[in-house]
Write a protein that holds these residues in place. Structure first.
Motif, PDB file in Angstrom:
ATOM      1  N   ASP A 128      78.644  31.047  30.305  1.00 48.68           N
ATOM      2  CA  ASP A 128      77.941  30.043  31.115  1.00 48.68           C
ATOM      3  C   ASP A 128      76.789  30.661  31.894  1.00 48.68           C
ATOM      4  O   ASP A 128      76.156  29.991  32.713  1.00 48.68           O
ATOM      5  N   LEU A 129      76.517  31.942  31.646  1.00 50.56           N
ATOM      6  CA  LEU A 129      75.347  32.570  32.257  1.00 50.56           C
ATOM      7  C   LEU A 129      74.354  32.881  31.149  1.00 50.56           C
ATOM      8  O   LEU A 129      74.718  32.913  29.978  1.00 50.56           O
TER       9      LEU A 129
ATOM     10  N   GLN B 203      74.288  38.642  37.512  1.00 52.89           N
ATOM     11  CA  GLN B 203      75.381  39.098  38.358  1.00 52.89           C
ATOM     12  C   GLN B 203      76.541  38.123  38.185  1.00 52.89           C
ATOM     13  O   GLN B 203      76.309  36.919  38.030  1.00 52.89           O
ATOM     14  N   ILE B 204      77.769  38.634  38.188  1.00 54.64           N
ATOM     15  CA  ILE B 204      78.918  37.738  38.081  1.00 54.64           C
ATOM     16  C   ILE B 204      79.901  38.069  39.196  1.00 54.64           C
ATOM     17  O   ILE B 204      80.083  39.222  39.566  1.00 54.64           O
ATOM     18  N   ASP B 205      80.501  37.005  39.739  1.00 50.53           N
ATOM     19  CA  ASP B 205      81.403  37.112  40.877  1.00 50.53           C
ATOM     20  C   ASP B 205      82.729  37.733  40.451  1.00 50.53           C
ATOM     21  O   ASP B 205      83.265  37.393  39.404  1.00 50.53           O
ATOM     22  N   LEU B 206      83.248  38.658  41.279  1.00 46.77           N
ATOM     23  CA  LEU B 206      84.506  39.340  40.954  1.00 46.77           C
ATOM     24  C   LEU B 206      85.638  38.353  40.699  1.00 46.77           C
ATOM     25  O   LEU B 206      86.402  38.487  39.745  1.00 46.77           O
ATOM     26  N   GLU B 207      85.745  37.324  41.556  1.00 47.24           N
ATOM     27  CA  GLU B 207      86.902  36.428  41.388  1.00 47.24           C
ATOM     28  C   GLU B 207      86.808  35.638  40.088  1.00 47.24           C
ATOM     29  O   GLU B 207      87.828  35.337  39.474  1.00 47.24           O
ATOM     30  N   SER B 208      85.596  35.343  39.637  1.00 47.27           N
ATOM     31  CA  SER B 208      85.458  34.664  38.349  1.00 47.27           C
ATOM     32  C   SER B 208      85.932  35.555  37.210  1.00 47.27           C
ATOM     33  O   SER B 208      86.580  35.096  36.273  1.00 47.27           O
TER      34      SER B 208
ATOM     35  N   HIS C  38      70.550  38.759  31.639  1.00 48.57           N
ATOM     36  CA  HIS C  38      71.286  39.674  32.500  1.00 48.57           C
ATOM     37  C   HIS C  38      71.585  38.975  33.806  1.00 48.57           C
ATOM     38  O   HIS C  38      70.687  38.406  34.411  1.00 48.57           O
TER      39      HIS C  38
ATOM     40  N   TRP D  24      76.777  46.907  35.137  1.00 49.14           N
ATOM     41  CA  TRP D  24      76.810  47.640  36.418  1.00 49.14           C
ATOM     42  C   TRP D  24      78.015  47.160  37.191  1.00 49.14           C
ATOM     43  O   TRP D  24      78.420  46.008  37.060  1.00 49.14           O
ATOM     44  N   HIS D  25      78.577  48.036  38.059  1.00 50.56           N
ATOM     45  CA  HIS D  25      79.875  47.731  38.656  1.00 50.56           C
ATOM     46  C   HIS D  25      79.829  47.233  40.092  1.00 50.56           C
ATOM     47  O   HIS D  25      80.787  46.657  40.570  1.00 50.56           O
ATOM     48  N   ASP D  26      78.748  47.467  40.826  1.00 54.39           N
ATOM     49  CA  ASP D  26      78.747  47.062  42.228  1.00 54.39           C
ATOM     50  C   ASP D  26      77.359  46.611  42.654  1.00 54.39           C
ATOM     51  O   ASP D  26      76.533  47.452  42.998  1.00 54.39           O
ATOM     52  N   PRO D  27      77.069  45.310  42.649  1.00 48.34           N
ATOM     53  CA  PRO D  27      77.929  44.215  42.225  1.00 48.34           C
ATOM     54  C   PRO D  27      78.067  44.174  40.703  1.00 48.34           C
ATOM     55  O   PRO D  27      77.347  44.873  40.000  1.00 48.34           O
ATOM     56  N   LEU D  28      78.978  43.328  40.214  1.00 49.20           N
ATOM     57  CA  LEU D  28      79.223  43.255  38.777  1.00 49.20           C
ATOM     58  C   LEU D  28      78.046  42.579  38.078  1.00 49.20           C
ATOM     59  O   LEU D  28      77.678  41.458  38.416  1.00 49.20           O
ATOM     60  N   TRP D  29      77.460  43.282  37.115  1.00 43.66           N
ATOM     61  CA  TRP D  29      76.385  42.693  36.306  1.00 43.66           C
ATOM     62  C   TRP D  29      76.876  42.588  34.872  1.00 43.66           C
ATOM     63  O   TRP D  29      77.538  43.493  34.364  1.00 43.66           O
TER      64      TRP D  29
END
Lengths: 304, 332
Positions: A219-220, A225-230, A223, A191-196
């Motif tokens: 490292d997750l 959520q992952i931070d955009l900057e990462s 399923h 998913w794109h908003d937030p990034l999953w």
């Protein structure tokens, strides 16, 4: 004392005789398996009326050639195409227990979301339920074996498992010796908003690894959520977007046009692909199709 | 007030060096300064690092600040207008209208309308819901606040039932929908900041101008009328401005809870109930709280995020309870 002991023995012998005869008359060849939730499930004879409560379970039934025994499926079951004609008894999460009971099934194949409420409810009305939740590539094979032995189709299961194993090996023979540097960094987007994305302990994680890629979300787990900057920092070289084929590809279009993704190697080289949610979001033998497709996307040079 | 404004700015600058990617504080400052005209600063940081600071963190901090300010002010205005400590910006249907609009936006197969489809639907849903509530609550030429609240609660429940049903039948969109309902700043960008900032800034200024009438209306609407305040007009303008800034605040980031109800109370506990200071201070405190909450959201468990709506209540509630305990007399 002696008399009392022999009395106890007599009772024990009588009891064991009674028990063994009860077993024999009740189920001459009772078939017991441990399902994917660790439950011991027994059935007296090979099931003839099977209901599937998940699209992935329906695919497993067809894969084992048991479709003639399938009397009920879910509204989301769409593969193989012949499933169109089967009666629908459930949708994504809701299950019509009355309808199920009225169809008199001798086996219901439930999924993870049915664990807490639906399975106990079905057991209360004496319906045999198998929990099916393979969630990893090797577990799909194990589940096929379990289902095959429970439905008296162990031979079909073994043939299928052998062919799937051969196809998996054809891929891993080429990818398993790749060094870390030869493994492209893969971002699998659900998913794109937030990034999953999808991390460890999942079918998708297995597939990326076996396809010769390196999941940037290792490292997750599950399923997540992952931070955009990462994501930007980890600079994926291949982006795979889970898409429901035949409907809008919102996430795919979003990532392709999101300015901040343009700096990633994946977008610079145009290596962003859509992958079918029916294949990568379900745990079925088609996961091996998915593995081959994914390898072609990640390593077009070694797997064609 | 100046102190709080300075504190907000300092918080904004400090938290820009916090995130799921580790970037040295010095580098972050150098990057920010290098984007100022004539600073003459350059360095050997990568373009990725530059983009993380300027393209990801800063717009996120700005949007969190704007949203927090809007929710804080709207909450203070509503509590004053309704003379009710339980009022928050979502009291008369803004959130429920926005939520239904957004969820419909998620499910309608019209993604070709672009990435602004969902926020526009949310914005329109919010304005529509409040307009309907206002029209229903009108009795002759007046709009009694009790009727307004009751109509708002009823319309809100009606809309919420539809939203819940749509959420339940959604499949692949469920992550998007749930995240929107809890609120998140994950994909904030400068465009979003530029789009909502005018609404929020203008709306807040309008509300600030009505601080004195709000003070007078705390006595009683009838008395306020006798003291020369056009109560119905004040009510309409304040409702419109609060609705506008709340709708602008939630349309991109979702319905973040807690800020709008607790911030004005915290400000009242510390600095008193005069709306001339309460309104701007609520803006600053709301901005500060939401910036801090979002920083926690994106940096506590890298590389994953904790929804900001969870953080606001988790960090904000204990803080508020401490304030409440320290002040032993009645509040509001």
């Amino acid at each position: 004392m002696k008399k009392r002991l022999s009395g106890v023995f007599l009772i024990l012998i009588l009891l064991s005789l009674l028990l063994s005869s009860a077993c024999q008359s009740g189920s001459p060849q009772a078939n017991t398996v441990t399902d994917d939730f660790g439950r011991q499930v027994s059935i007296a004879k090979s099931p003839e009326r099977i209901i599937s409560l998940a699209p992935s379970n329906t695919e497993l039934v067809y894969a084992l050639g048991l479709e003639d025994r399938l009397i009920g499926v879910t509204t989301y079951c769409n593969y193989p195409p012949q499933v169109e004609d089967k009666p629908r008894v459930a949708d994504f999460s809701r299950v019509d227990i009355e309808k199920i009971v009225s169809l008199q099934p001798d086996l219901v194949l439930a999924g993870n979301i049915h664990k807490d409420e639906i399975i106990p409810a079905l057991e209360k009305v004496n319906v045999t339920v198998l929990g099916i939740d393979p969630e990893r590539l090797d577990k799909i094979l194990a589940t096929l074996k379990m289902l095959g032995s429970f439905t008296d189709s162990a031979a079909e299961a073994d043939t299928l498992i052998a062919s799937l194993t051969t196809r998996i090996k054809a891929v891993t023979d080429k990818t398993e010796k790749l060094s870390t540097f030869e493994r492209p960094r893969v971002f699998f987007l659900t998913w794109h908003d937030p990034l999953w994305t999808v991390g460890r302990d999942t079918l998708v994680f297995d597939l990326i690894e076996k396809a010769g890629g390196e999941n940037i979300a290792s490292d997750l787990s599950g399923h997540a959520q992952i931070d955009l900057e990462s994501v930007i920092q980890r600079n994926p070289q291949v982006i795979l977007v889970l898409t429901s084929m035949g409907s809008q590809s919102t996430s795919f279009e979003f990532i392709k046009s999101e300015p901040r993704f343009q700096a990633t190697d994946a977008l610079k080289s145009g290596r962003i692909f859509q992958v079918d949610t029916d294949i990568f979001g379900r745990t079925t033998p088609r996961a091996v199709d998915g593995l081959e497709e994914m390898t072609r996307m990640i390593h077009p040079e070694i797997f064609k | 007030m100046g102190g709080l404004l300075a504190l907000c700015i300092v918080i904004g600058i400090l938290v820009s060096s916090v995130g799921s990617v580790r970037i040295p504080v010095i580098t972050v400052w150098q990057i920010m300064l290098s984007h100022l005209p004539f600073s003459g600063i350059s360095g050997d940081w990568s373009s990725t690092t530059d983009m993380i600071v300027i393209g990801i963190r800063l717009p996120r901090i700005m949007l969190a600040g704007l949203t927090g300010a809007a929710l804080g002010v709207a909450g203070a205005a509503y509590q004053g207008l309704f003379r009710n400590p339980l009022a928050d910006p979502y009291l008369i249907g803004v959130a429920q209208g926005a939520a239904l609009g957004a969820v419909a936006g998620f499910l309608l197969p019209w993604s070709f309308l672009g990435s602004y489809f969902i926020p526009v639907m949310a914005f329109a849903g919010a304005l529509l819901a409040v307009s309907v509530v206002y029209l229903i609550a009108r009795v002759g030429k007046t709009v009694p606040v009790t009727t307004l609240i009751l109509a708002g609660v009823a319309i809100g429940a009606f809309l919420m039932s539809l939203t819940s049903y749509l959420t339940l039948i959604s499949t692949s969109e469920i992550h998007g929908i749930m995240s929107w309902l809890i609120g998140r700043f994950s994909m904030s960008n400068w465009e979003q900041v530029a789009l909502v900032a005018p609404y929020i800034c203008v709306g807040m200024v309008v509300i600030f101008l009505f601080a004195r009438p709000l003070n007078v209306m705390q006595l009683d609407e009838e008395q306020a009328q006798q003291l020369g305040i056009n109560v119905e007009r004040t009510k309409l303008i304040l409702l419109a401005a609060s609705t506008l800034i709340t709708a602008a605040a939630v349309c991109f980031v979702g319905t973040i809870g807690f800020v709008g109800i607790i911030v004005p109370h915290a400000v009242r506990l510390v600095w008193g109930p005069d709306h001339r200071s309460l309104l701007p201070l609520s803006a600053l405190a709301g901005a500060g709280l939401l910036i801090l909450a979002d920083t926690a959201s994106r940096s506590i468990m890298p590389p994953t995020e904790i929804p900001v709506g969870v953080i606001t209540a988790f960090l904000g509630a204990p803080f508020f309870l401490v304030l409440l305990r320290r002040k032993k007399k009645a509040v509001f």
